[in-house]
Enzyme design. Structure first.
Site, PDB file in Angstrom:
ATOM      1  N   THR A 185     -66.690  73.814 -21.902  1.00 19.21           N
ATOM      2  CA  THR A 185     -67.531  73.791 -21.391  1.00 19.21           C
ATOM      3  C   THR A 185     -67.774  73.502 -20.125  1.00 19.21           C
ATOM      4  O   THR A 185     -66.794  74.263 -19.438  1.00 19.21           O
ATOM      5  CB  THR A 185     -67.148  72.313 -21.550  1.00 19.21           C
ATOM      6  OG1 THR A 185     -67.074  71.752 -22.736  1.00 19.21           O
ATOM      7  CG2 THR A 185     -68.629  71.053 -20.673  1.00 19.21           C
ATOM      8  N   ARG A 213     -70.402  66.411 -34.910  1.00 24.37           N
ATOM      9  CA  ARG A 213     -69.771  66.062 -34.218  1.00 24.37           C
ATOM     10  C   ARG A 213     -70.450  65.896 -32.729  1.00 24.37           C
ATOM     11  O   ARG A 213     -70.834  67.172 -32.535  1.00 24.37           O
ATOM     12  CB  ARG A 213     -68.092  66.877 -34.285  1.00 24.37           C
ATOM     13  CG  ARG A 213     -67.049  66.185 -33.537  1.00 24.37           C
ATOM     14  CD  ARG A 213     -67.179  67.300 -31.976  1.00 24.37           C
ATOM     15  NE  ARG A 213     -66.322  66.955 -31.057  1.00 24.37           N
ATOM     16  CZ  ARG A 213     -66.208  67.158 -29.864  1.00 24.37           C
ATOM     17  NH1 ARG A 213     -66.739  68.174 -29.569  1.00 24.37           N
ATOM     18  NH2 ARG A 213     -65.195  67.556 -29.005  1.00 24.37           N
ATOM     19  N   VAL A 214     -70.029  64.986 -32.056  1.00 30.17           N
ATOM     20  CA  VAL A 214     -70.933  65.020 -31.122  1.00 30.17           C
ATOM     21  C   VAL A 214     -69.867  64.737 -29.979  1.00 30.17           C
ATOM     22  O   VAL A 214     -68.579  63.802 -29.892  1.00 30.17           O
ATOM     23  CB  VAL A 214     -71.746  63.712 -30.858  1.00 30.17           C
ATOM     24  CG1 VAL A 214     -72.348  64.002 -29.227  1.00 30.17           C
ATOM     25  CG2 VAL A 214     -73.140  63.672 -31.790  1.00 30.17           C
ATOM     26  N   GLY A 215     -69.221  65.230 -28.774  1.00 33.33           N
ATOM     27  CA  GLY A 215     -68.241  65.724 -28.095  1.00 33.33           C
ATOM     28  C   GLY A 215     -68.676  64.088 -26.740  1.00 33.33           C
ATOM     29  O   GLY A 215     -69.629  63.594 -26.513  1.00 33.33           O
ATOM     30  N   THR A 264     -64.408  68.682 -18.656  1.00 31.37           N
ATOM     31  CA  THR A 264     -64.347  70.035 -20.086  1.00 31.37           C
ATOM     32  C   THR A 264     -63.018  69.666 -20.465  1.00 31.37           C
ATOM     33  O   THR A 264     -62.384  67.828 -20.053  1.00 31.37           O
ATOM     34  CB  THR A 264     -64.101  70.999 -18.623  1.00 31.37           C
ATOM     35  OG1 THR A 264     -62.583  71.408 -18.198  1.00 31.37           O
ATOM     36  CG2 THR A 264     -65.704  71.495 -18.437  1.00 31.37           C
ATOM     37  N   GLY A 306     -63.063  66.574 -25.924  1.00 31.75           N
ATOM     38  CA  GLY A 306     -63.980  65.066 -25.418  1.00 31.75           C
ATOM     39  C   GLY A 306     -63.601  64.154 -25.992  1.00 31.75           C
ATOM     40  O   GLY A 306     -63.804  62.614 -25.500  1.00 31.75           O
TER      41      GLY A 306
HETATM   42  N1  GLY Z   1     -65.561  68.192 -23.643  1.00 34.47           N
HETATM   43  C1  GLY Z   1     -66.126  68.889 -24.537  1.00 34.47           C
HETATM   44  C2  GLY Z   1     -65.793  68.555 -25.805  1.00 34.47           C
HETATM   45  O1  GLY Z   1     -65.111  67.870 -26.052  1.00 34.47           O
HETATM   46  O2  GLY Z   1     -66.979  68.914 -27.127  1.00 34.47           O
END
Ligand code: GLY
Length: 225
Positions: free
Chosen positions: A146, A174-176, A197, A200
């Site tokens: 990220t 899946r969404v971060g 970063t 998430g």
């Molecule tokens: N920080 C990025 C994620 O966990 O998708």
């Protein structure tokens, strides 16, 4: 920095910066060449936030478009929405003329295949540290990429962008934190900007970027915040 020095809008400048990484096939955590979900499909998340207008846009689980940060900016500018996901985000990008392409490079496909071939016999999608796991694969599992870029221009305006391919071998959909305003990115033009970063889910639970800016509002330094 060149764009900032030329007086360009800070949001255009940070998006141009993160585009360099989104376009880089060697970076396996962002954009083209990012590590895929468990089905071998690259799904990208991104958000952008513009300090002067306090407006934001984001996309999540976006497939086949290598610059999700540019699509996020269009969500901000051309819709009344803040976040568009999945097929809707892809349709939205296509209607704005974005070219579809396979984002899986040979390198990221091979890493994915190795992971598939060494599936855990335990009921975890993301197995805990294991002696048996190939060390190279283990390092990919442990590395969270990220990128976030925030900028302050010479007139005092702020902007930020966060972009990622998310968790390697994630469950499709899946969404971060990256596309969640307040978690992966937050900008308050009067106070400051922060982005994240790393893992998430931990950040979503703590609304990290918003909290950093709020602590700065209370007078803590950026580092303390
Ligand atoms: N920080 C990025 C994620 O966990 O998708």
């Amino acid at each position: 920095m060149q764009m900032i020095k030329q007086g360009k809008d800070p949001l255009d400048s940070v998006i141009a910066e993160v585009n360099l990484v989104e376009n880089d096939p060697e970076d396996i955590t962002v954009g083209y060449g990012g590590l895929p979900n468990e089905k071998g499909v690259v799904e990208l998340d991104s958000s952008v936030m513009h300090g002067p207008t306090h407006n934001a846009g984001a996309v999540a689980s976006l497939r086949n478009i290598k610059n999700p940060s540019q699509v996020a900016k269009l969500v901000m500018e051309r819709t009344a929405h803040a976040l568009i996901v999945g097929e809707g985000a892809l349709d939205f990008a296509k209607s704005h003329g974005f070219k579809q392409e396979n984002l899986l490079t040979d390198r990221s496909r091979k890493i994915w295949l190795k992971r598939k071939e060494t599936l855990s016999d335990r009921d975890f999608w993301y197995p805990p540290k294991s002696e048996k796991m190939d060390p190279e694969l283990h390092s990919f599992m442990e590395s969270h990429g990220t990128i976030n870029c925030c900028a302050l221009d010479s007139t005092g305006d702020l902007a930020g962008a966060t972009t990622t391919s998310g968790f390697f071998f994630k469950i499709p959909g899946r969404v971060g934190d990256s596309p969640i305003i307040g978690a992966g990115l937050y900008v308050d033009n009067e106070i400051g900007a922060a982005g994240s970063t790393g893992f998430g889910e931990a950040n979503i639970l703590n609304w990290g970027s918003y909290m950093v800016v709020e602590y700065m509002r209370q007078g803590y330094s950026p580092e303390e915040s």
